[in-house]
Scaffold this active site. Structure first.
Site, PDB file in Angstrom:
ATOM      1  N   ASN A 178       0.834  -1.087   0.156  1.00  0.00           N
ATOM      2  CA  ASN A 178       0.128  -0.087  -0.100  1.00  0.00           C
ATOM      3  C   ASN A 178       0.975   1.182  -0.004  1.00  0.00           C
ATOM      4  O   ASN A 178       1.937   1.128   0.239  1.00  0.00           O
ATOM      5  CB  ASN A 178      -0.989  -0.064   1.144  1.00  0.00           C
ATOM      6  N   TYR A 206      -8.037  -5.090  -2.021  1.00  0.00           N
ATOM      7  CA  TYR A 206      -8.528  -4.000  -3.002  1.00  0.00           C
ATOM      8  C   TYR A 206      -9.711  -4.321  -4.055  1.00  0.00           C
ATOM      9  O   TYR A 206     -10.131  -3.556  -4.804  1.00  0.00           O
ATOM     10  CB  TYR A 206      -7.204  -3.215  -3.847  1.00  0.00           C
ATOM     11  N   THR A 239      -6.462  -8.003  -6.303  1.00  0.00           N
ATOM     12  CA  THR A 239      -7.564  -8.684  -6.055  1.00  0.00           C
ATOM     13  C   THR A 239      -8.060  -9.310  -4.732  1.00  0.00           C
ATOM     14  O   THR A 239      -8.855 -10.170  -4.741  1.00  0.00           O
ATOM     15  CB  THR A 239      -7.282 -10.048  -6.905  1.00  0.00           C
ATOM     16  N   GLY A 240      -7.395  -8.675  -3.794  1.00  0.00           N
ATOM     17  CA  GLY A 240      -7.644  -9.147  -2.202  1.00  0.00           C
ATOM     18  C   GLY A 240      -8.481  -7.974  -1.490  1.00  0.00           C
ATOM     19  O   GLY A 240      -9.373  -7.618  -2.039  1.00  0.00           O
ATOM     20  N   GLY A 289      -2.671  -9.250   3.729  1.00  0.00           N
ATOM     21  CA  GLY A 289      -2.618 -10.143   2.376  1.00  0.00           C
ATOM     22  C   GLY A 289      -1.139 -10.423   2.381  1.00  0.00           C
ATOM     23  O   GLY A 289      -0.203 -10.985   3.031  1.00  0.00           O
ATOM     24  N   VAL A 290      -0.721 -10.308   1.118  1.00  0.00           N
ATOM     25  CA  VAL A 290       0.719 -10.554   0.368  1.00  0.00           C
ATOM     26  C   VAL A 290       1.562  -9.752   1.369  1.00  0.00           C
ATOM     27  O   VAL A 290       2.607 -10.115   1.753  1.00  0.00           O
ATOM     28  CB  VAL A 290       0.748 -10.173  -1.052  1.00  0.00           C
ATOM     29  N   ASP A 291       1.396  -8.443   1.565  1.00  0.00           N
ATOM     30  CA  ASP A 291       2.263  -7.563   2.017  1.00  0.00           C
ATOM     31  C   ASP A 291       2.720  -8.006   3.796  1.00  0.00           C
ATOM     32  O   ASP A 291       3.738  -8.080   3.894  1.00  0.00           O
ATOM     33  CB  ASP A 291       1.328  -6.061   2.186  1.00  0.00           C
TER      34      ASP A 291
HETATM   35  P1  ADP Z   1      -4.419  -5.861  -2.854  1.00  0.00           P
HETATM   36  O1  ADP Z   1      -4.610  -5.096  -1.549  1.00  0.00           O
HETATM   37  O2  ADP Z   1      -3.507  -5.459  -3.869  1.00  0.00           O
HETATM   38  O3  ADP Z   1      -5.537  -6.536  -3.118  1.00  0.00           O
HETATM   39  P2  ADP Z   1      -3.686  -8.365  -1.171  1.00  0.00           P
HETATM   40  O4  ADP Z   1      -2.564  -8.948  -0.630  1.00  0.00           O
HETATM   41  O5  ADP Z   1      -4.924  -8.132  -0.336  1.00  0.00           O
HETATM   42  O6  ADP Z   1      -3.284  -7.264  -1.992  1.00  0.00           O
HETATM   43  O7  ADP Z   1      -4.353  -9.708  -2.197  1.00  0.00           O
HETATM   44  C1  ADP Z   1      -3.840  -9.956  -3.523  1.00  0.00           C
HETATM   45  C2  ADP Z   1      -4.080 -11.182  -3.745  1.00  0.00           C
HETATM   46  O8  ADP Z   1      -3.112 -12.230  -3.296  1.00  0.00           O
HETATM   47  C3  ADP Z   1      -5.436 -12.021  -3.461  1.00  0.00           C
HETATM   48  O9  ADP Z   1      -5.812 -12.735  -4.612  1.00  0.00           O
HETATM   49  C4  ADP Z   1      -4.949 -12.755  -2.190  1.00  0.00           C
HETATM   50  O10 ADP Z   1      -5.672 -13.870  -2.145  1.00  0.00           O
HETATM   51  C5  ADP Z   1      -3.602 -13.113  -2.677  1.00  0.00           C
HETATM   52  N1  ADP Z   1      -2.441 -13.474  -1.582  1.00  0.00           N
HETATM   53  C6  ADP Z   1      -2.759 -13.506  -0.183  1.00  0.00           C
HETATM   54  N2  ADP Z   1      -1.636 -13.952   0.416  1.00  0.00           N
HETATM   55  C7  ADP Z   1      -0.810 -14.429  -0.416  1.00  0.00           C
HETATM   56  C8  ADP Z   1       0.442 -15.342  -0.566  1.00  0.00           C
HETATM   57  N3  ADP Z   1       1.022 -15.293   0.609  1.00  0.00           N
HETATM   58  N4  ADP Z   1       0.905 -15.450  -1.607  1.00  0.00           N
HETATM   59  C9  ADP Z   1       0.451 -15.284  -2.795  1.00  0.00           C
HETATM   60  N5  ADP Z   1      -0.981 -14.731  -2.935  1.00  0.00           N
HETATM   61  C10 ADP Z   1      -1.348 -14.133  -1.766  1.00  0.00           C
END
Ligand code: ADP
Length: 184
Positions: A34, A136, A133-134, A42-44
Site C-alpha cells: 500500500n 482492494y 484482487t484481495g 494479505g501478500v504484504d
Molecule cells: P491487494 O491489496 O492489492 O488487493 P492482497 O494482498 O490483499 O493485495 O491480495 C492480492 C491477492 O493475493 C489476493 O488474491 C490474495 O488472495 C492473494 N494472496 C494473499 N496472500 C498471498 C500469499 N502469501 N501468496 C500469494 N498470494 C497471496
C-alpha cells in the site's frame, strides 16, 4: 494435504503457480503493497512476516528519503528481500477496484513498472501476486486479463527477464489466470 491440490502450468511464456508468493525461488518477488510502504495485510503482511525486519527498515528509509509521501498507485520500488529466497522485493501499489471508474491503466502500470524496475536490477526471474484482487477487491477475471496482456507487452522491452511467474493463492484465481493466459 494442501500440496496435493497445488497446480501449475506453462501458458506461452508465462508460468502459473498455485501457491504462496513468499516461497518462490526467484530473483524478484513483487509485493502488493500500500502507499505507506509500512506493511499491511494479505501478500504484504506475509512478505514482511517471512522476510523479516530488514524489509521494513528499507521501506522506512525510502519514506525518509525520496518517498516521503509514500508510493503512488502504479509506481514500483525495490528493497532487499531480507530472509526470503528472492534477492529483491519490488513493492507496487495496486488501484482499489472501482465500479464507476476504469482504473485498468493503473493496474497495468503496476506490472509495467515492476518489470522495468526488476530489469534495472539485473533480475532474470520475477514472481507476481494477483495485485489488487484481495483487500482492494478487483474482480479476479478482469485483473487477470490486465495482468496477462501487460506482462506480454512489457516483456518485449525487457528481454533479460527470462521467466515471469504469476503466483495465485487459490484455485479460483489460478483458473481465472489460466483462462486469461490461454486467450492472450
Ligand atoms: P491487494 O491489496 O492489492 O488487493 P492482497 O494482498 O490483499 O493485495 O491480495 C492480492 C491477492 O493475493 C489476493 O488474491 C490474495 O488472495 C492473494 N494472496 C494473499 N496472500 C498471498 C500469499 N502469501 N501468496 C500469494 N498470494 C497471496
Amino acid at each position: 494435504r494442501r500440496s496435493a491440490r497445488l497446480k501449475n502450468a506453462h501458458v506461452g511464456h508465462l508460468e502459473l503457480v498455485m501457491g504462496d508468493i513468499t516461497e518462490q525461488d526467484v530473483d524478484v518477488v513483487v509485493n502488493a503493497a500500500n502507499s505507506s510502504l509500512l506493511g499491511g495485510g494479505g501478500v504484504d503482511g506475509a512478505i514482511h512476516r517471512k522476510g523479516g525486519p530488514d524489509i521494513l527498515a528499507a521501506c522506512r528509509a525510502l519514506r525518509a528519503g525520496h518517498y516521503g509521501r509514500g508510493l503512488k498507485t502504479g509506481q514500483a520500488v525495490a528493497t532487499t528481500a531480507g530472509r526470503l529466497a528472492a534477492r529483491w522485493v519490488v513493492h507496487t501499489v495496486g488501484p482499489v477496484w472501482s465500479a464507476t471508474h476504469d482504473r485498468s491503466e493503473l493496474l497495468a502500470d503496476c506490472y509495467r513498472n515492476s518489470l522495468h524496475v526488476a530489469a534495472g536490477l539485473g533480475a532474470h526471474t520475477v514472481a507476481f501476486p494477483a495485485i489488487s484482487t484481495g483487500i482492494y477487491r478487483w474482480p479476479v477475471e478482469s485483473a487477470a486479463t490486465v495482468a496477462v496482456a501487460t506482462i506480454a507487452e512489457t516483456r518485449k522491452q525487457t528481454p533479460d527477464i527470462t521467466s515471469v511467474r504469476l503466483v495465485l493463492f487459490d484455485k479460483r484465481a489460478f483458473d481465472a489466470y489460466e483462462v486469461a493466459a490461454a486467450g492472450q
